[in-house]
Scaffold this active site. Sequence first.
Site, mmCIF file in Angstrom:
data_model
loop_
_atom_site.group_PDB
_atom_site.id
_atom_site.type_symbol
_atom_site.label_atom_id
_atom_site.label_comp_id
_atom_site.label_asym_id
_atom_site.label_seq_id
_atom_site.Cartn_x
_atom_site.Cartn_y
_atom_site.Cartn_z
ATOM 1 N N ARG A 1 35.361 38.130 30.495
ATOM 2 C CA ARG A 1 36.378 38.904 31.190
ATOM 3 C C ARG A 1 36.548 40.317 30.635
ATOM 4 N NH1 ARG A 1 42.261 36.310 31.979
ATOM 5 N NH2 ARG A 1 40.933 34.669 32.805
ATOM 6 N N HIS B 1 33.645 35.514 41.884
ATOM 7 C CA HIS B 1 34.638 35.788 40.849
ATOM 8 C C HIS B 1 35.919 34.996 41.111
ATOM 9 C CE1 HIS B 1 35.861 38.122 37.395
ATOM 10 N NE2 HIS B 1 36.983 38.481 37.989
ATOM 11 N N TYR C 1 42.867 49.207 54.210
ATOM 12 C CA TYR C 1 42.743 50.572 54.732
ATOM 13 C C TYR C 1 41.498 51.283 54.211
ATOM 14 C CZ TYR C 1 47.659 49.841 55.928
ATOM 15 O OH TYR C 1 48.832 49.344 56.426
#
Length: 645
Positions: A50, A96, A139
């Site tokens: 990580r 993931h 967006y």
Amino acid sequence: MADDHPPTDDPNGSGDSAFGRSRLAVEPIEIQEEMERSFLDYAMSVITARALPDVRDGLKPVHRRILWGMYDIGARPDRAWMKCARVTGDVMGRHHPHGEGAIYDALVRMAQDFSLRHPLVAGHGNFGSPDFGPAASRYTECRLDPLSMDVMLADIDEDTVDRADNYSGEFEEPVVLPARFPNLLVNGSQGIAVGMATNIPPHNLGETIDAVFHLIDHPEATADELMQFVKGPDFPTGGLIMGRAGIIDAYRTGKGSIRVRARTEIVEGTGRQRDRILVTEMPYQTSISATATKIKELVETRQIEGIADVNDESAGTSTRLVIELKKDAPALVILNNLYKHTPLQTNFAVNTVALVDGVPRTLNLVQVLQAYIDHQVDVITRRSRFRLDKARRRAHLVEGLLQAINVIDDVIALIRASDDRPAARAGLMAEPFEFSIEQAEYILQMQLGQLTRLARVDLESELEKLRGAIAELEAILGDDARLRAVIKDEMAVVRERFATPRRSEITYEIGDIDIEDLIDDEELVVTMSSRGYVKTVAADTFRAQGRGGRGVAGAKLRDDDYVTHILSTTAHAYLLFFSNRGRVYRLKAHEIPRKDRTARGTAIVNLLPLQPNERIQAIIDTRDYETHRFLFFATKKGLVKKTKF
């Protein structure tokens, strides 16, 4: 007998109740051992899967999976933009196992030109700024940057890296990317694990590749030798790097503190316009609006005097912070105070920690680049073996086709006479043809139109090229120097295509040079008024006058103000300022702002850290201390003393 029966909540006495089953499944353990084991598992998961980057490609798992996921679903530079929500959803579902927000944050950072020196993702839409976050993933749009597609993921389909199953076992993902440029240094990395952290600054692509070239040619090179090429960090937001001491420590040991300062300019006002301090570049990862807010707080609390207004006029990627000064305010003194108390000057704590063979290590410059070179040797070796095997297989098939063309009538007759496909294949593999099983199968799959005379010419040309490629690949695999030359040649193309000029300027640290070397030790006149306004004026400003002269104005002061101290000294001489509180302060004459002969001067509180109601009672010039060995003090109540200078 009662002890042999199950609990009373089991009406049948069979021992199959929930209570009975759970009681039989419980195993006693030591809570301390379980806590230690669980925390260690968690810590190793955070460290290796990580928070820390791999030294080979400079990526954490989330970034690697995003790039691979975009490559896998076709979000490539030559194709249409793809919604970030689709990319993050696909990466989350296939590679993931974390939340959409965490994946999108990582994707956004790879697209920000103020976060990465060379962004790996091309973004379309609002991807944020140092002051504001990005728009929602529904967006914004993205696709792989050419640097990722052509360099980071180059040749990934040619068995250049290992692959592993994803978290669900349904798909495969690369363990590391080929990374045909040293991404760990070029784009840097930051992360906090358990008990350790990493903080690697970005660097210039051209400088870093030059250092790789030198280390390939000189494997015994030291960090100091590589620093001839890697001058220091190169932050995407520019700024000034103050001194080389922190850089040297970081490159020699893997740890160091690098002071980064904003690029500023003092603009003198004309007419009614006041002097201004203009900030055009900020330290890395510093918010412009937060800096402006901090300056306003310092002005309101009177920690910094002389600032009239602060305006953030930045637009897009352009930085412009305007600090307007009050009349006669000492710009240089104010600027130094801003460096001291605001984010206009920060320290970047370098901590080069990365995973080497899955183990976190602190690395110096040589170790980082050597690990990268070793990775490239492995990548080119595996790619060459893949291409060699592919070329040999193809050459074997082409040889079979050329042999088949020579006896095409017999081949056709055999095929027509065969009962089925296995019989035809067996006939081609038997005498007199003796084709291999691969050649026989390939011949059976071909159309007759591909076995014409023109096809023979094409096949002979192809076979000649294949044999040349095989010889070249065998030479690369058989000669380590040849293999490393391939690495250099391909990285040279990357350098020529993607390298850009340095943005951060490395300059001297305060104290590295003596500022007095830049100032003439000229004669000065120092004056100070009763209200605490001080100034220096060149001595030749007060010209000699004949008898009966009218004189010249020395200063235009307020009606209730008057000159209390005046002395002649030189620019390099120290002045001692004694206050009514019994304290003494020291300044060099050139540190007092130079003003016009008629100017009022600068308030002494801007130059000295005076306490409330503290005022200067005497000013002593120390340039003649060798002949005047003592100072004589007298207090208001008649106490006197003599002290050695």
